[in-house]
Design a protein around this motif. Structure first.
Motif, PDB file in Angstrom:
ATOM      1  N   GLY A  55      68.384-134.732 -39.709  1.00  0.00           N
ATOM      2  CA  GLY A  55      67.334-134.210 -40.577  1.00  0.00           C
ATOM      3  C   GLY A  55      65.987-134.148 -39.901  1.00  0.00           C
ATOM      4  N   ILE A  56      65.604-135.202 -39.148  1.00  0.00           N
ATOM      5  CA  ILE A  56      64.281-135.198 -38.537  1.00  0.00           C
ATOM      6  C   ILE A  56      64.259-134.352 -37.273  1.00  0.00           C
ATOM      7  N   THR A  57      65.377-134.284 -36.552  1.00  0.00           N
ATOM      8  CA  THR A  57      65.436-133.413 -35.382  1.00  0.00           C
ATOM      9  C   THR A  57      65.358-131.948 -35.799  1.00  0.00           C
ATOM     10  N   GLY A  58      66.076-131.609 -36.855  1.00  0.00           N
ATOM     11  CA  GLY A  58      65.983-130.251 -37.385  1.00  0.00           C
ATOM     12  C   GLY A  58      64.580-129.913 -37.844  1.00  0.00           C
ATOM     13  N   TYR A  59      63.876-130.910 -38.400  1.00  0.00           N
ATOM     14  CA  TYR A  59      62.502-130.684 -38.858  1.00  0.00           C
ATOM     15  C   TYR A  59      61.581-130.359 -37.693  1.00  0.00           C
ATOM     16  N   GLN A  60      61.769-131.040 -36.563  1.00  0.00           N
ATOM     17  CA  GLN A  60      60.945-130.743 -35.393  1.00  0.00           C
ATOM     18  C   GLN A  60      61.190-129.310 -34.906  1.00  0.00           C
ATOM     19  N   ILE A  61      62.452-128.907 -34.850  1.00  0.00           N
ATOM     20  CA  ILE A  61      62.770-127.536 -34.414  1.00  0.00           C
ATOM     21  C   ILE A  61      62.235-126.522 -35.419  1.00  0.00           C
ATOM     22  N   HIS A  62      62.432-126.798 -36.705  1.00  0.00           N
ATOM     23  CA  HIS A  62      61.932-125.909 -37.762  1.00  0.00           C
ATOM     24  C   HIS A  62      60.418-125.728 -37.659  1.00  0.00           C
ATOM     25  N   THR A  63      59.704-126.840 -37.457  1.00  0.00           N
ATOM     26  CA  THR A  63      58.243-126.769 -37.355  1.00  0.00           C
ATOM     27  C   THR A  63      57.824-125.934 -36.151  1.00  0.00           C
ATOM     28  N   TRP A  64      58.552-126.098 -35.038  1.00  0.00           N
ATOM     29  CA  TRP A  64      58.207-125.325 -33.851  1.00  0.00           C
ATOM     30  C   TRP A  64      58.411-123.831 -34.110  1.00  0.00           C
ATOM     31  N   TYR A  65      59.514-123.444 -34.716  1.00  0.00           N
ATOM     32  CA  TYR A  65      59.728-122.029 -35.041  1.00  0.00           C
ATOM     33  C   TYR A  65      58.614-121.513 -35.956  1.00  0.00           C
ATOM     34  N   THR A  66      58.266-122.302 -36.973  1.00  0.00           N
ATOM     35  CA  THR A  66      57.232-121.889 -37.923  1.00  0.00           C
ATOM     36  C   THR A  66      55.885-121.700 -37.235  1.00  0.00           C
ATOM     37  N   ASP A  67      55.550-122.618 -36.325  1.00  0.00           N
ATOM     38  CA  ASP A  67      54.269-122.558 -35.630  1.00  0.00           C
ATOM     39  C   ASP A  67      54.202-121.437 -34.594  1.00  0.00           C
ATOM     40  N   ASN A  68      55.338-120.852 -34.286  1.00  0.00           N
ATOM     41  CA  ASN A  68      55.370-119.770 -33.302  1.00  0.00           C
ATOM     42  C   ASN A  68      55.798-118.444 -33.915  1.00  0.00           C
ATOM     43  N   THR A  69      55.417-118.256 -35.169  1.00  0.00           N
ATOM     44  CA  THR A  69      55.717-116.988 -35.838  1.00  0.00           C
ATOM     45  C   THR A  69      55.018-115.827 -35.146  1.00  0.00           C
ATOM     46  N   PHE A  70      53.798-116.074 -34.672  1.00  0.00           N
ATOM     47  CA  PHE A  70      53.020-115.019 -34.010  1.00  0.00           C
ATOM     48  C   PHE A  70      52.692-115.433 -32.580  1.00  0.00           C
ATOM     49  N   CYS A  71      52.577-114.445 -31.722  1.00  0.00           N
ATOM     50  CA  CYS A  71      52.296-114.675 -30.313  1.00  0.00           C
ATOM     51  C   CYS A  71      50.891-115.240 -30.139  1.00  0.00           C
ATOM     52  N   GLY A  72      50.782-116.348 -29.407  1.00  0.00           N
ATOM     53  CA  GLY A  72      49.485-116.959 -29.157  1.00  0.00           C
ATOM     54  C   GLY A  72      48.639-116.179 -28.171  1.00  0.00           C
ATOM     55  N   ARG A  73      49.235-115.198 -27.477  1.00  0.00           N
ATOM     56  CA  ARG A  73      48.497-114.409 -26.493  1.00  0.00           C
ATOM     57  C   ARG A  73      47.946-113.127 -27.101  1.00  0.00           C
ATOM     58  N   CYS A  74      48.789-112.390 -27.843  1.00  0.00           N
ATOM     59  CA  CYS A  74      48.329-111.082 -28.341  1.00  0.00           C
ATOM     60  C   CYS A  74      48.399-110.942 -29.855  1.00  0.00           C
ATOM     61  N   GLY A  75      48.998-111.912 -30.554  1.00  0.00           N
ATOM     62  CA  GLY A  75      49.018-111.892 -32.016  1.00  0.00           C
ATOM     63  C   GLY A  75      50.173-111.141 -32.637  1.00  0.00           C
ATOM     64  N   THR A  76      51.052-110.564 -31.827  1.00  0.00           N
ATOM     65  CA  THR A  76      52.197-109.829 -32.350  1.00  0.00           C
ATOM     66  C   THR A  76      53.220-110.792 -32.948  1.00  0.00           C
ATOM     67  N   LYS A  77      53.942-110.360 -33.976  1.00  0.00           N
ATOM     68  CA  LYS A  77      54.978-111.208 -34.558  1.00  0.00           C
ATOM     69  C   LYS A  77      56.082-111.443 -33.538  1.00  0.00           C
ATOM     70  N   MET A  78      56.453-112.705 -33.346  1.00  0.00           N
ATOM     71  CA  MET A  78      57.475-113.069 -32.380  1.00  0.00           C
ATOM     72  C   MET A  78      58.875-112.850 -32.965  1.00  0.00           C
ATOM     73  N   ARG A  79      59.855-112.825 -32.086  1.00  0.00           N
ATOM     74  CA  ARG A  79      61.247-112.745 -32.524  1.00  0.00           C
ATOM     75  C   ARG A  79      62.064-113.782 -31.744  1.00  0.00           C
ATOM     76  N   PRO A  80      63.073-114.363 -32.409  1.00  0.00           N
ATOM     77  CA  PRO A  80      63.874-115.383 -31.724  1.00  0.00           C
ATOM     78  C   PRO A  80      64.746-114.769 -30.637  1.00  0.00           C
ATOM     79  N   SER A  81      64.873-115.493 -29.543  1.00  0.00           N
ATOM     80  CA  SER A  81      65.773-115.073 -28.472  1.00  0.00           C
ATOM     81  C   SER A  81      67.219-115.158 -28.960  1.00  0.00           C
ATOM     82  N   ARG A  82      68.049-114.269 -28.455  1.00  0.00           N
ATOM     83  CA  ARG A  82      69.469-114.297 -28.816  1.00  0.00           C
ATOM     84  C   ARG A  82      70.282-115.174 -27.873  1.00  0.00           C
ATOM     85  N   THR A  83      69.683-115.620 -26.782  1.00  0.00           N
ATOM     86  CA  THR A  83      70.449-116.332 -25.761  1.00  0.00           C
ATOM     87  C   THR A  83      70.008-117.777 -25.533  1.00  0.00           C
ATOM     88  N   GLU A  84      68.815-118.167 -26.018  1.00  0.00           N
ATOM     89  CA  GLU A  84      68.315-119.515 -25.801  1.00  0.00           C
ATOM     90  C   GLU A  84      67.355-119.883 -26.913  1.00  0.00           C
TER      91      GLU A  84
END
Length: 283
Positions: free
Chosen positions: A106-135
């Protein structure tokens, strides 16, 4: 400690598959997780449980990791209301809930979930990010920036003076944690962990230390950290100069007078107990 789930085995490899009915689902809202929690016992819903209220779960579930032969998924959107026996419980219950491998999940999943949530948008150009299909990564379709999970290295420091151990308490403005703890802090850019030990001890309690001895490490997903535990000896005058912005108190305790240990989930508590029961830490 919370990661000690043997004989169960945690597999962090990113290998998404089609969810099975009995795979488990971790659904988070703010600082809570959907679970059944009664008398300290914990359960998470499986895919088939959620399908009854959300038929699209098979296509919306996002792979997290595997423990033994069970895959764990999360549902990022849409938000689900509590249903049947499943309620949103504060993440803090995962410090002590049983069985321990579900708390760890539960807590490990929460850390991963938070990271995905915090990276919804690109920190460099502001474009919406998309999850990689391979990693496990987020990709920007515009500038091609790739973001990987961020883990913050930190130290837990047991400062000793012969048969005495230094314990601290956080100030109310710095943390809601009220139990005695060890000196702790995050590594800064350009530091080794050993340098972090010296700096944090000096900043928090005004002491010089020597004879650093590495103890062990711990992933601590409550703060997104990787903790490295060290024992060390005070070097010179043991008089404390307290950082009152971060700490409310710091006290030397004789080994036989140490207060009762805290949660068995934490590296801090294990190190305090180790000092209580060993007189030969430095050989």
């Amino acid at each position: 400690m919370i990661q000690d789930i043997a004989p169960h085995v945690y597999h962090v490899e990113y290998k998404p598959t089609v969810p099975a009915d009995d795979d488990l689902l971790l659904i988070y809202q703010d600082h809570t997780v959907l679970a059944e929690y009664q008398e300290n016992r914990l359960r998470f819903p499986c895919i088939s449980d959620v399908r009854s209220v959300f038929p699209k779960i098979d296509e919306k579930a996002k792979f997290l990791f595997r423990i033994d032969d069970t895959d764990y998924y999360e549902l990022r959107t849409p938000s689900l209301d509590p249903f049947e026996c499943w309620k949103y419980e504060d993440i803090s219950i995962l410090r002590n809930a049983v069985p321990n491998w579900l708390s760890f999940a539960g807590i490990t999943g929460y850390q991963i979930h938070t990271w995905y949530t915090d990276n919804t948008f690109c920190g460099r150009c502001g474009t919406k990010m998309r999850p990689s299909r391979t990693e496990r990564a987020m990709e920007c379709p515009a500038c091609r920036k790739i973001s990987y999970p961020v883990i913050c290295p930190s130290v837990i420091v047991a400062v000793t003076d012969g048969s005495r151990l230094l314990l601290t308490k956080y100030s109310s403005t710095h943390s809601s944690h009220r139990n005695y703890a060890l000196v702790a802090g995050y590594a800064e850019v350009g530091e080794t962990l050993e340098q972090t030990v010296h700096r944090e001890v000096m900043e928090e309690v005004g002491l010089k230390v020597k004879n650093l001895r590495y103890y062990k490490s711990q992933p601590w997903s409550f703060s997104g950290s990787l903790l490295a535990g060290f024992f060390c000896e005070v070097d010179g005058d043991p008089s404390i100069t307290l950082d009152t912005e971060e700490l409310s108190t710091s006290v030397w305790f004789e080994r036989e007078e140490l207060p009762p240990g805290g949660s068995a989930a934490s590296l801090t508590s294990e190190m305090i107990e180790y000092f209580r029961n060993h007189t030969d830490i430095f050989g």
